[in-house]
Design a protein around this motif. Structure first.
Motif, PDB file in Angstrom:
ATOM      1  N   ARG A 137      37.125  52.306  33.143  1.00  0.00           N
ATOM      2  CA  ARG A 137      38.376  51.572  33.013  1.00  0.00           C
ATOM      3  C   ARG A 137      38.820  51.102  34.384  1.00  0.00           C
ATOM      4  NH1 ARG A 137      36.404  52.518  28.972  1.00  0.00           N
ATOM      5  NH2 ARG A 137      37.214  53.559  27.154  1.00  0.00           N
ATOM      6  N   TYR A 138      39.083  49.840  34.456  1.00  0.00           N
ATOM      7  CA  TYR A 138      39.519  49.265  35.723  1.00  0.00           C
ATOM      8  C   TYR A 138      40.968  48.822  35.624  1.00  0.00           C
ATOM      9  CZ  TYR A 138      34.743  49.343  37.292  1.00  0.00           C
ATOM     10  OH  TYR A 138      33.499  49.766  37.664  1.00  0.00           O
ATOM     11  N   TYR A 139      41.681  49.047  36.728  1.00  0.00           N
ATOM     12  CA  TYR A 139      43.077  48.614  36.805  1.00  0.00           C
ATOM     13  C   TYR A 139      43.224  47.674  37.996  1.00  0.00           C
ATOM     14  CZ  TYR A 139      44.543  52.053  33.352  1.00  0.00           C
ATOM     15  OH  TYR A 139      44.707  52.766  32.197  1.00  0.00           O
ATOM     16  N   SER A 140      43.988  46.593  37.755  1.00  0.00           N
ATOM     17  CA  SER A 140      44.254  45.660  38.842  1.00  0.00           C
ATOM     18  C   SER A 140      45.743  45.365  38.881  1.00  0.00           C
ATOM     19  CB  SER A 140      43.465  44.361  38.636  1.00  0.00           C
ATOM     20  OG  SER A 140      43.664  43.857  37.334  1.00  0.00           O
ATOM     21  N   ALA A 141      46.211  45.019  40.054  1.00  0.00           N
ATOM     22  CA  ALA A 141      47.647  44.779  40.222  1.00  0.00           C
ATOM     23  C   ALA A 141      48.045  43.426  39.649  1.00  0.00           C
ATOM     24  CB  ALA A 141      48.014  44.845  41.708  1.00  0.00           C
ATOM     25  N   THR A 142      49.206  43.378  39.038  1.00  0.00           N
ATOM     26  CA  THR A 142      49.746  42.103  38.567  1.00  0.00           C
ATOM     27  C   THR A 142      50.423  41.373  39.735  1.00  0.00           C
ATOM     28  OG1 THR A 142      51.885  43.103  38.018  1.00  0.00           O
ATOM     29  CG2 THR A 142      50.218  43.053  36.272  1.00  0.00           C
ATOM     30  N   PRO A 143      50.665  40.078  39.558  1.00  0.00           N
ATOM     31  CA  PRO A 143      51.404  39.349  40.608  1.00  0.00           C
ATOM     32  C   PRO A 143      52.776  39.963  40.882  1.00  0.00           C
ATOM     33  CG  PRO A 143      50.370  37.818  39.083  1.00  0.00           C
ATOM     34  CD  PRO A 143      50.150  39.178  38.520  1.00  0.00           C
ATOM     35  N   VAL A 144      53.400  40.483  39.853  1.00  0.00           N
ATOM     36  CA  VAL A 144      54.702  41.134  40.045  1.00  0.00           C
ATOM     37  C   VAL A 144      54.578  42.271  41.059  1.00  0.00           C
ATOM     38  CG1 VAL A 144      56.472  42.540  38.920  1.00  0.00           C
ATOM     39  CG2 VAL A 144      55.550  40.526  37.753  1.00  0.00           C
ATOM     40  N   ALA A 145      53.573  43.089  40.830  1.00  0.00           N
ATOM     41  CA  ALA A 145      53.380  44.237  41.722  1.00  0.00           C
ATOM     42  C   ALA A 145      53.098  43.789  43.145  1.00  0.00           C
ATOM     43  CB  ALA A 145      52.220  45.093  41.203  1.00  0.00           C
ATOM     44  N   THR A 146      52.194  42.805  43.251  1.00  0.00           N
ATOM     45  CA  THR A 146      51.825  42.316  44.572  1.00  0.00           C
ATOM     46  C   THR A 146      53.048  41.810  45.325  1.00  0.00           C
ATOM     47  OG1 THR A 146      49.666  41.695  43.697  1.00  0.00           O
ATOM     48  CG2 THR A 146      50.325  40.718  45.785  1.00  0.00           C
ATOM     49  N   ARG A 147      53.845  41.077  44.595  1.00  0.00           N
ATOM     50  CA  ARG A 147      55.030  40.504  45.216  1.00  0.00           C
ATOM     51  C   ARG A 147      56.012  41.573  45.675  1.00  0.00           C
ATOM     52  NH1 ARG A 147      58.024  35.804  45.068  1.00  0.00           N
ATOM     53  NH2 ARG A 147      59.451  36.109  46.796  1.00  0.00           N
ATOM     54  N   LEU A 148      56.169  42.548  44.824  1.00  0.00           N
ATOM     55  CA  LEU A 148      57.128  43.608  45.141  1.00  0.00           C
ATOM     56  C   LEU A 148      56.657  44.427  46.336  1.00  0.00           C
ATOM     57  CD1 LEU A 148      59.807  44.739  44.147  1.00  0.00           C
ATOM     58  CD2 LEU A 148      58.529  46.322  42.715  1.00  0.00           C
TER      59      LEU A 148
ATOM     60  N   GLY B 268      42.181  44.499  45.166  1.00  0.00           N
ATOM     61  CA  GLY B 268      42.070  43.077  44.931  1.00  0.00           C
ATOM     62  C   GLY B 268      41.874  42.737  43.466  1.00  0.00           C
ATOM     63  N   ASP B 269      41.429  41.507  43.228  1.00  0.00           N
ATOM     64  CA  ASP B 269      41.379  40.985  41.865  1.00  0.00           C
ATOM     65  C   ASP B 269      40.447  41.753  40.939  1.00  0.00           C
ATOM     66  OD1 ASP B 269      41.844  37.459  42.715  1.00  0.00           O
ATOM     67  OD2 ASP B 269      43.236  39.153  42.511  1.00  0.00           O
ATOM     68  N   ASP B 270      39.395  42.337  41.498  1.00  0.00           N
ATOM     69  CA  ASP B 270      38.456  43.055  40.630  1.00  0.00           C
ATOM     70  C   ASP B 270      39.025  44.379  40.128  1.00  0.00           C
ATOM     71  OD1 ASP B 270      35.487  42.015  42.455  1.00  0.00           O
ATOM     72  OD2 ASP B 270      36.715  41.028  40.931  1.00  0.00           O
ATOM     73  N   GLY B 271      40.050  44.832  40.788  1.00  0.00           N
ATOM     74  CA  GLY B 271      40.649  46.075  40.375  1.00  0.00           C
ATOM     75  C   GLY B 271      39.868  47.281  40.861  1.00  0.00           C
ATOM     76  N   VAL B 272      40.299  48.433  40.391  1.00  0.00           N
ATOM     77  CA  VAL B 272      39.677  49.693  40.819  1.00  0.00           C
ATOM     78  C   VAL B 272      39.463  50.563  39.594  1.00  0.00           C
ATOM     79  CG1 VAL B 272      41.883  50.815  41.306  1.00  0.00           C
ATOM     80  CG2 VAL B 272      39.831  51.584  42.485  1.00  0.00           C
TER      81      VAL B 272
END
Lengths: 136, 136
Positions: free
Chosen positions: B112-123, B70-74
């Motif tokens: 270091r946290y990574y979160s998905a961009t809208p592009v990724a989510t959409r794909l 989700g938005d907080d990332g991992v």
DNA sequence: CGCTAATATTAGCATCTGCTGATATAGCTG
DNA sequence: CAGCTATATCAGCAGATGCTAATATTAGCG
């Protein structure tokens, strides 16, 4: 594979991210994942196969060309000069796309026609949309 | 590159497919392509970069994991044990995803946290949809 | 400051990939 | 049938890829 475990860990992770520790993840709390995003090994393999089939200029362009042609598809004899690579490379590219479920093919005498599957059409549309949104 | 030429040839091809000949494509009839599907070289490069970034098990699974969070990332520290590959491989995978615009990253102290961009989510959503439609 | 932890980066290696050219297979014509 | 065309398949090669282990960089603590 790890994916089912990943789904479970993700749930735990969200709650425990403040600790910054990797934390021991208990097998308890299996009553999660109502988001429907848990994904199995076969789906991963299918997605990666599809994505990797398209992650190459020649094959991507071939698919674009095929998709442009509409339901009647396009003849290999026209794809080849358009792509500007050898006949063998074209054939291999189209074969890879077919294997990934992105194109259908049919024979008409000597000629072979390839047409885009709904999967391909849908994916290309999405790519166009996200690229459009990103280009702002 | 060839793509603009491809788009033009495609239009001609549909009309001329019965001849089975490659046909000489005149530069006339440039007043076509109202479908908005004509695609330029930069878009091809962008799409292929995105697709090839995902066309690998490790990176695909990493993105799935990130998207799940989700938005907080991992945190990387949680991605690494989940993927079951070396720390370096995880870092490279996430870096590749970031380069392709599929994940955002931030620092929180050592972490270091990574979160998905809208592009990724959409794909990923689209992949789920087409796979779901295909599995029938 | 020295030390530890987190993680990005680098170097190297085995394996994979994508291309070309050659060959095999299928279809058509006189 | 022979000869030609269309195209799939094969073999081989140069370059790319993805991994590991090592190293570099950054952050935090006593």
């Amino acid at each position: 594979m790890l994916i089912l475990a990943i789904a479970k860990m993700s749930q735990q992770t969200t709650a425990g991210e403040e600790t910054g520790e990797t934390g021991e993840v208990e097998e308890a709390d299996a009553a999660c994942c109502s988001t429907g995003v848990a994904i199995d090994e076969a789906s991963v393999a299918a997605d990666v196969r599809l994505l990797s089939a398209l992650g190459n200029d020649t094959r991507y362009e071939a698919l674009r060309l095929v998709a442009e042609a509409g339901d009647d598809g396009v003849c290999v004899c026209e794809v080849q000069p358009a792509l500007g690579v050898s006949q063998g490379a074209v054939s291999q590219a189209l074969s890879r796309l077919h294997g990934a479920g992105l194109v259908d093919r049919r024979k008409e005498g000597r000629w072979r026609y390839y047409s885009a599957t709904p999967v391909a059409t849908r994916l290309l549309d999405t790519l166009d949309e996200v690229r459009g949104a990103t280009d702002e």
